[in-house]
Design an enzyme around this catalytic site. Structure first.
Site, PDB file in Angstrom:
ATOM      1  CB  SER A   1      -1.715 -13.595  25.708  1.00 48.98           C
ATOM      2  OG  SER A   1      -2.182 -14.480  26.720  1.00 48.98           O
TER       3      SER A   1
ATOM      4  CD  GLU B   1       3.498 -19.242  21.702  1.00 54.16           C
ATOM      5  OE1 GLU B   1       3.836 -18.821  22.694  1.00 54.16           O
ATOM      6  OE2 GLU B   1       2.977 -18.380  20.737  1.00 54.16           O
TER       7      GLU B   1
END
Ligand code: MHF
Ligand code: KIV
Ligand code: MG
Length: 281
Positions: A51, A188
């Site tokens: 990320s 997730e």
């Protein structure tokens, strides 16, 4: 852990694995040494997430993140921390081609950074790779449900488990990665009943992000909880601070003071050398 029995050395992979069904595992992302130093006081696990491509480099997805970027940020996080277990994401394209490619990338990252384990996105289709790595000394954290590196096949960052098909697939993926030897799995963007079912069905800790309180631990992107990454405010992020606003205010004051010559004052300037105490130049 109590203040009187402070543990020395980093939390190990087996120690995390043994936390299944016990106290929740505290995890956040870390990309830099100074932030890692702060997070290390509170977290069991620091994830050097890909990320960082979006959060630090302003990319639109994680796809262009490279192994070199992960190695450099992994080293920085290792230097800044001393207690947490450090896990580094394998970036897109560095492990999907073959189990041999995955081992090459993972062993390089472990050797270069000194981190404890790698994380890779994938379920049943990567079970063979996970087993190959685990059997050869590379602990693997898996990542199922919403997989950001699948943004193009999924047509966006889409939550999982809302329908029968993705619910079944996500559960099957969880079972496959656990059987293959993953020591833990990030779940997730997965709805609560499915995240709960997964957590009950497998014997390794589940670490949730947007996957409910049913998981064995939680992870979020640090900049999101601090209010530093202003263009991302999805439902699963809770803001615990507003550092973005604090930065704007501080920098605004500095800019004003420079423009009005209020900064620097004598206090912030080097004095002249005193007699007999000449500074080297
Ligand atoms: N700053 C940041 N935080 C993150 O948590 C994060 C990143 N970046 N980059 C990599 C991935 C991408 N992630 C994302 C990105 C977007 C959504 C999102 O927009 N979700 C929508 C729709 C979900 C749906 O219902 O299908 C949402 O409203 O939550 C979710 C996860 C999580 N990761
Ligand atoms: C959010 C976590 C799970 C991640 O994969 C990342 O930061 O890249
Ligand atoms: Mg990631």
């Amino acid at each position: 852990m109590s203040a009187t029995s402070k543990k020395m050395g980093r939390t190990s992979v087996p120690e995390l694995r043994a936390r299944k069904g016990k106290d929740p595992i505290v995890c956040l992302t870390a990309y830099t040494a100074p932030m890692a130093q702060r997070l290390d006081e509170h977290c069991d696990l620091l994830l050097v997430g890909d990320s960082l491509g979006m959060v630090v480099y302003g990319m639109e997805s994680t796809l262009a993140v490279t192994v070199d970027m992960m190695v450099n940020h992994g080293k920085a996080v290792m230097r800044g921390s001393k207690n947490a277990c450090i896990v580094v994401d394998l970036p897109f394209g560095s492990y999907q081609e073959s189990k041999e490619q995955a081992f090459r990338t993972a062993s390089h990252i472990l050797a270069e950074t000194g981190c404890a384990a790698v994380k890779l996105e994938g379920g049943a289709e990567l079970a063979e790779t996970i087993e190959f790595l685990t059997m050869r000394g590379v602990p693997v954290m898996a990542h199922i449900g919403l997989m950001p590196q699948q943004v193009n096949t999924m047509g966006g960052f889409k939550s999982q488990g809302r329908d029968e098909e993705t619910a079944r697939k996500t559960l099957a993926d969880a079972k496959a990665v656990a059987k293959a030897g993953a020591f833990s799995v990030v779940v997730e963007g997965t709805v609560e009943p499915v995240a709960r079912q997964i957590t009950e069905a497998i014997d390794i800790p589940t670490i949730g992000i947007g996957a409910s309180v049913a998981c064995d631990g939680q992870v979020l992107v640090t900049e999101d909880i601090l209010g530093l990454f202003s263009d991302f405010t999805p439902k699963f992020v809770k803001r615990y601070a507003n550092l973005g606003d604090a930065v704007s205010e501080a920098v605004g004051q500095y800019a004003d003071e420079v423009r009005t010559r209020q900064f620097p004052t004598d206090e912030h300037c080097f004095g002249l050398a005193k007699k007999g105490k000449l500074r080297a130049v």
